[in-house]
Design a protein around this motif. Sequence first.
Motif, PDB file in Angstrom:
ATOM      1  N   VAL A 214      -3.833   0.965   8.472  1.00  0.00           N
ATOM      2  CA  VAL A 214      -3.608  -0.105   7.480  1.00  0.00           C
ATOM      3  C   VAL A 214      -3.678  -1.452   8.188  1.00  0.00           C
ATOM      4  CG1 VAL A 214      -2.040  -1.041   5.739  1.00  0.00           C
ATOM      5  CG2 VAL A 214      -2.177   1.428   6.074  1.00  0.00           C
TER       6      VAL A 214
ATOM      7  N   GLN B 155       0.870  -1.179   0.000  1.00  0.00           N
ATOM      8  CA  GLN B 155       0.000   0.000   0.000  1.00  0.00           C
ATOM      9  C   GLN B 155       0.909   1.231   0.000  1.00  0.00           C
ATOM     10  OE1 GLN B 155      -3.631   0.145   2.257  1.00  0.00           O
ATOM     11  NE2 GLN B 155      -3.464  -1.998   2.828  1.00  0.00           N
TER      12      GLN B 155
ATOM     13  N   LYS C  54     -16.457  11.043   4.338  1.00  0.00           N
ATOM     14  CA  LYS C  54     -17.250   9.881   3.891  1.00  0.00           C
ATOM     15  C   LYS C  54     -18.507   9.775   4.752  1.00  0.00           C
ATOM     16  CE  LYS C  54     -14.779   6.186   2.552  1.00  0.00           C
ATOM     17  NZ  LYS C  54     -13.985   4.937   2.737  1.00  0.00           N
TER      18      LYS C  54
HETATM   19  C1  LIG Z   1      -8.454  -1.035  11.766  1.00  0.00           C
HETATM   20  C2  LIG Z   1      -8.521  -0.346  10.426  1.00  0.00           C
HETATM   21  C3  LIG Z   1      -7.826  -0.872   9.365  1.00  0.00           C
HETATM   22  C4  LIG Z   1      -7.843  -0.232   8.121  1.00  0.00           C
HETATM   23  N1  LIG Z   1      -7.101  -0.749   7.092  1.00  0.00           N
HETATM   24  C5  LIG Z   1      -7.009  -0.091   5.927  1.00  0.00           C
HETATM   25  C6  LIG Z   1      -6.132  -0.552   4.905  1.00  0.00           C
HETATM   26  O1  LIG Z   1      -5.466  -1.587   5.042  1.00  0.00           O
HETATM   27  N2  LIG Z   1      -6.033   0.189   3.773  1.00  0.00           N
HETATM   28  C7  LIG Z   1      -6.734   1.349   3.601  1.00  0.00           C
HETATM   29  O2  LIG Z   1      -6.584   1.990   2.555  1.00  0.00           O
HETATM   30  N3  LIG Z   1      -7.598   1.811   4.546  1.00  0.00           N
HETATM   31  C8  LIG Z   1      -7.729   1.126   5.707  1.00  0.00           C
HETATM   32  N4  LIG Z   1      -8.545   1.606   6.707  1.00  0.00           N
HETATM   33  C9  LIG Z   1      -9.265   2.876   6.504  1.00  0.00           C
HETATM   34  C10 LIG Z   1     -10.762   2.657   6.274  1.00  0.00           C
HETATM   35  O3  LIG Z   1     -10.959   2.111   5.002  1.00  0.00           O
HETATM   36  C11 LIG Z   1     -11.480   4.006   6.435  1.00  0.00           C
HETATM   37  O4  LIG Z   1     -11.298   4.480   7.737  1.00  0.00           O
HETATM   38  C12 LIG Z   1     -12.973   3.859   6.150  1.00  0.00           C
HETATM   39  O5  LIG Z   1     -13.204   3.528   4.811  1.00  0.00           O
HETATM   40  C13 LIG Z   1     -13.705   5.160   6.458  1.00  0.00           C
HETATM   41  O6  LIG Z   1     -13.166   6.204   5.680  1.00  0.00           O
HETATM   42  P1  LIG Z   1     -12.596   7.518   6.352  1.00  0.00           P
HETATM   43  O7  LIG Z   1     -11.580   7.106   7.388  1.00  0.00           O
HETATM   44  O8  LIG Z   1     -11.977   8.319   5.250  1.00  0.00           O
HETATM   45  O9  LIG Z   1     -13.755   8.228   6.961  1.00  0.00           O
HETATM   46  C14 LIG Z   1      -8.582   0.968   7.945  1.00  0.00           C
HETATM   47  C15 LIG Z   1      -9.310   1.465   9.025  1.00  0.00           C
HETATM   48  C16 LIG Z   1      -9.284   0.820  10.242  1.00  0.00           C
HETATM   49  C17 LIG Z   1     -10.068   1.393  11.399  1.00  0.00           C
END
Ligand SMILES: Cc1cc2nc3c(=O)[nH]c(=O)nc-3n(C[C@H](O)[C@H](O)[C@H](O)COP(=O)(O)O)c2cc1C
Length: 238
Positions: free
Chosen positions: A132, A66, A170
């Motif tokens: 991530v 990523q 979002k």
């Molecule tokens: C525990 C956790 C793991 C996540 N892992 C990823 C990831 O591996 N890659 C990524 O692009 N976003 C990741 N996210 C981000 C989420 O996709 C994102 O928070 C969610 O879609 C809501 O969007 P926003 O944070 O922009 O409001 C993760 C979020 C959390 C809480």
Amino acid sequence: MDNVIDLMKKHTSVRNFTEEVIPDEVIKDLIEAGRAASNWKNFQSYSIIVVKSKEQKEAIYEHQPQKSIINSSHYLVFVGDLKRAETAVTMNGGDFQPAGVESLLISSIDAALAAENILVAAESLGYGGVMVGLIRDQSAEISDVMGLPDYTYPLFGIALGKPARLNEVKPRLPYETVVFPEKYVVQDEEVIKAYDKVQTDYAGQRRVDSTWSERMVSQWGQPELKSSTENLKAKGLL
Ligand SMILES: Cc1cc2nc3c(=O)[nH]c(=O)nc-3n(C[C@H](O)[C@H](O)[C@H](O)COP(=O)(O)O)c2cc1C
């Protein structure tokens, strides 16, 4: 600094960063703010590994490609950690028994609370980041890269940096769909369909090849990936 509530409502994940490097003392302050979070019995069952070097970021990226990891100023890896507990229990003549779901919940919740605090603190200073969690798809490999001993496991990272651009906020599920007065309220298909449309409208011009609910099929419409479970067994936690 924004009013805290306004700041929190403006949160969006940031995956593209400028080349600006966050000063180390700022990173330390963000982490200290994060570590002030509530945690189970004050056992603080997590550790945070601060990854700043290109080499270590690339070693992680090799297993979980990523871009946010590579482009970040700092990549913080959150580790569920019962290693200190092992030392404490053994030191006190106890019989260390860490394996089980409850230990995993304790350490995962502790780490998540600290992590969210850190992200909010970073956002308050005009920085941004993304968690991530997909590093768990390569749990054993990431454990090796991070040098994790028994009774520890990788949870997720936060890529932090100066945002190159900000996404639109979002939209979340409607309040009444998630927050119930007094007792649980089961939601029907209409709720799911309505939110699929909200998410599709939000995505707008951006290419999306599936709806929000379809993405749940690839998450929960098949047996879970074995990577986390196998690694937790190998580390003595399951
Ligand atoms: C525990 C956790 C793991 C996540 N892992 C990823 C990831 O591996 N890659 C990524 O692009 N976003 C990741 N996210 C981000 C989420 O996709 C994102 O928070 C969610 O879609 C809501 O969007 P926003 O944070 O922009 O409001 C993760 C979020 C959390 C809480």
